[in-house]
Design an enzyme around this catalytic site. Structure first.
Site, mmCIF file in Angstrom:
data_model
loop_
_atom_site.group_PDB
_atom_site.id
_atom_site.type_symbol
_atom_site.label_atom_id
_atom_site.label_comp_id
_atom_site.label_asym_id
_atom_site.label_seq_id
_atom_site.Cartn_x
_atom_site.Cartn_y
_atom_site.Cartn_z
ATOM 1 N N ALA A 11 32.378 46.850 -11.743
ATOM 2 C CA ALA A 11 30.495 46.388 -11.737
ATOM 3 C C ALA A 11 29.973 46.234 -13.576
ATOM 4 O O ALA A 11 29.318 45.810 -12.988
ATOM 5 C CB ALA A 11 30.031 48.034 -11.252
ATOM 6 N N PHE A 22 25.798 49.905 -7.770
ATOM 7 C CA PHE A 22 25.623 50.287 -6.734
ATOM 8 C C PHE A 22 25.572 51.716 -6.915
ATOM 9 O O PHE A 22 25.521 52.762 -6.002
ATOM 10 C CB PHE A 22 27.186 49.768 -5.447
ATOM 11 C CG PHE A 22 26.833 48.645 -5.141
ATOM 12 C CD1 PHE A 22 25.682 47.854 -3.925
ATOM 13 C CD2 PHE A 22 27.517 47.756 -5.008
ATOM 14 C CE1 PHE A 22 25.505 47.241 -3.654
ATOM 15 C CE2 PHE A 22 27.433 46.396 -4.637
ATOM 16 C CZ PHE A 22 26.745 46.138 -3.798
ATOM 17 N N ARG A 23 26.753 52.140 -7.889
ATOM 18 C CA ARG A 23 27.343 53.849 -7.852
ATOM 19 C C ARG A 23 26.690 54.465 -9.035
ATOM 20 O O ARG A 23 26.637 55.441 -9.728
ATOM 21 C CB ARG A 23 28.751 53.620 -7.932
ATOM 22 C CG ARG A 23 29.193 53.141 -6.347
ATOM 23 C CD ARG A 23 31.659 53.447 -6.319
ATOM 24 N NE ARG A 23 31.236 52.843 -5.474
ATOM 25 C CZ ARG A 23 31.258 53.306 -4.152
ATOM 26 N NH1 ARG A 23 31.099 54.231 -3.329
ATOM 27 N NH2 ARG A 23 32.120 51.969 -3.392
ATOM 28 N N HIS A 110 37.967 44.562 -2.596
ATOM 29 C CA HIS A 110 37.267 45.002 -2.001
ATOM 30 C C HIS A 110 36.817 43.743 -1.285
ATOM 31 O O HIS A 110 35.433 44.186 -0.734
ATOM 32 C CB HIS A 110 36.169 45.528 -2.748
ATOM 33 C CG HIS A 110 36.982 47.307 -3.378
ATOM 34 N ND1 HIS A 110 36.320 47.681 -4.499
ATOM 35 C CD2 HIS A 110 37.926 47.721 -3.112
ATOM 36 C CE1 HIS A 110 36.406 48.686 -4.424
ATOM 37 N NE2 HIS A 110 37.889 48.885 -4.311
ATOM 38 N N CYS A 142 30.300 33.011 15.950
ATOM 39 C CA CYS A 142 31.566 31.696 16.040
ATOM 40 C C CYS A 142 31.659 30.483 17.216
ATOM 41 O O CYS A 142 31.326 30.944 18.220
ATOM 42 C CB CYS A 142 33.277 32.606 16.265
ATOM 43 S SG CYS A 142 34.196 30.876 15.727
ATOM 44 N N SER A 192 34.933 49.081 -15.594
ATOM 45 C CA SER A 192 35.029 49.625 -13.999
ATOM 46 C C SER A 192 34.992 51.331 -14.948
ATOM 47 O O SER A 192 35.681 51.550 -15.532
ATOM 48 C CB SER A 192 36.773 50.049 -13.787
ATOM 49 O OG SER A 192 36.503 50.238 -12.634
ATOM 50 N N ASN A 217 34.281 49.687 -20.956
ATOM 51 C CA ASN A 217 33.703 50.000 -20.407
ATOM 52 C C ASN A 217 32.458 51.210 -21.470
ATOM 53 O O ASN A 217 32.569 51.545 -22.420
ATOM 54 C CB ASN A 217 34.013 50.966 -19.888
ATOM 55 C CG ASN A 217 33.585 51.570 -18.057
ATOM 56 O OD1 ASN A 217 33.125 50.712 -17.629
ATOM 57 N ND2 ASN A 217 33.342 52.588 -17.866
ATOM 58 N N GLY A 219 30.266 53.737 -20.568
ATOM 59 C CA GLY A 219 30.736 55.102 -20.203
ATOM 60 C C GLY A 219 31.874 55.571 -20.682
ATOM 61 O O GLY A 219 33.921 54.626 -20.700
ATOM 62 N N ASP A 234 28.818 46.833 -24.946
ATOM 63 C CA ASP A 234 28.562 46.192 -24.682
ATOM 64 C C ASP A 234 29.386 44.338 -24.033
ATOM 65 O O ASP A 234 29.963 44.036 -24.918
ATOM 66 C CB ASP A 234 27.160 45.062 -24.890
ATOM 67 C CG ASP A 234 26.213 43.881 -23.963
ATOM 68 O OD1 ASP A 234 26.900 44.052 -23.075
ATOM 69 O OD2 ASP A 234 25.991 43.300 -24.274
#
EC number: 2.3.1.286
Length: 251
Positions: A11, A22-23, A110, A142, A192, A217, A219, A234
């Site tokens: 993300a 999202f998380r 995903h 369809c 990630s 990343n 974090g 960044d």
């Protein structure tokens, strides 16, 4: 010999291009847990209202409307230099395709919002075509004419190629990622948190094969101890810089 670099993106590379994640702490699903239902396969298959909500939500979501950022473009540069051997991504925003990376290097772990398919006859669709007609057809079905049914339309439910909750990952996605990551000279993890499996397992598998790992990343991640290089900057600035340095060192 040209260096072979395998890349796993999450993300963070897309938040650097303005897509909310999202998380994360400010993530869409952290703040609005009820919205995870837009990707619930059972609700989607069984209920017209849920399907209409899911399609509308996806069309209005930043994921659908986003454009690639500097970090995405840097990975195109890495590919053009002949150094990128894998671009596995946990994102389904199709931004690596939009930026110009080759589909044969991209593994959408995903799935992807860029394409869709019929759940009955597996006919493929460009999601853009469906989104363009969503006002006329809010619950897309369809239209493929079936020869064996006298050219009657298939009428199966269409869904995006995003992996919904309750669905398996795309066939062969993890195998291809393991294979190319373990054969690379370096593995770069970009943005990630390495919390979602099986995607996160690419890191320990590559580490065990002796591949040096870079984790970029904001974090910390649980696999930082396996990294030979940690970059907490960044991504929109740090990745283009890393790509330029890597290409320059190879010349």
């Amino acid at each position: 010999m040209t260096k072979k670099i395998a890349v796993l993106t999450g993300a963070g590379i897309s938040t650097s291009a303005g897509i909310p994640d999202f998380r994360g702490p400010d993530g869409v699903w952290t703040k609005h847990p009820e919205q995870t239902s837009v990707y619930d396969i059972d609700l989607f298959m069984n209920n017209k209202e849920d399907r209409e909500y899911s399609w509308r939500w996806q069309k209005e979501s930043p994921v659908w409307n986003a454009q690639p950022g500097a970090a995405h473009k840097a990975l195109v540069k890495l590919e053009k230099a002949g150094m990128l051997t894998l671009l596995a991504t946990q994102n389904f925003d199709a931004l690596h395709e939009k930026a110009g990376n080759s589909p044969d290097l991209i593994v959408n772990l995903h799935g992807t919002i860029g394409t869709s398919h019929c759940m009955k006859c597996h006919q493929k669709y460009n999601t853009a075509d469906i989104m363009a007609r969503l006002d006329e057809e809010p619950d897309p079905h369809c239209h493929r004419k079936l020869k064996y049914r006298g050219d009657m339309p298939c009428n199966g439910i269409i869904k995006t190629d995003v992996v919904y909750f309750g669905e398996a990952l795309p066939d062969g996605a993890m195998e291809k990622s393991y294979d190319r990551a373990t054969k690379a000279d370096e593995l770069w993890v970009i943005g990630s948190t390495l919390e979602v499996y099986p995607a996160a397992s690419i890191v320990p598998v590559a580490a065990q094969a002796g591949v040096p790992i870079t984790i970029m990343n904001m974090g910390r991640t649980q696999y930082d101890r396996l990294a030979t290089r940690l970059i907490h900057e960044d991504i929109a600035v740090a990745l283009p810089k890393l790509v330029d340095e890597t290409i320059a060192a190879a010349e």
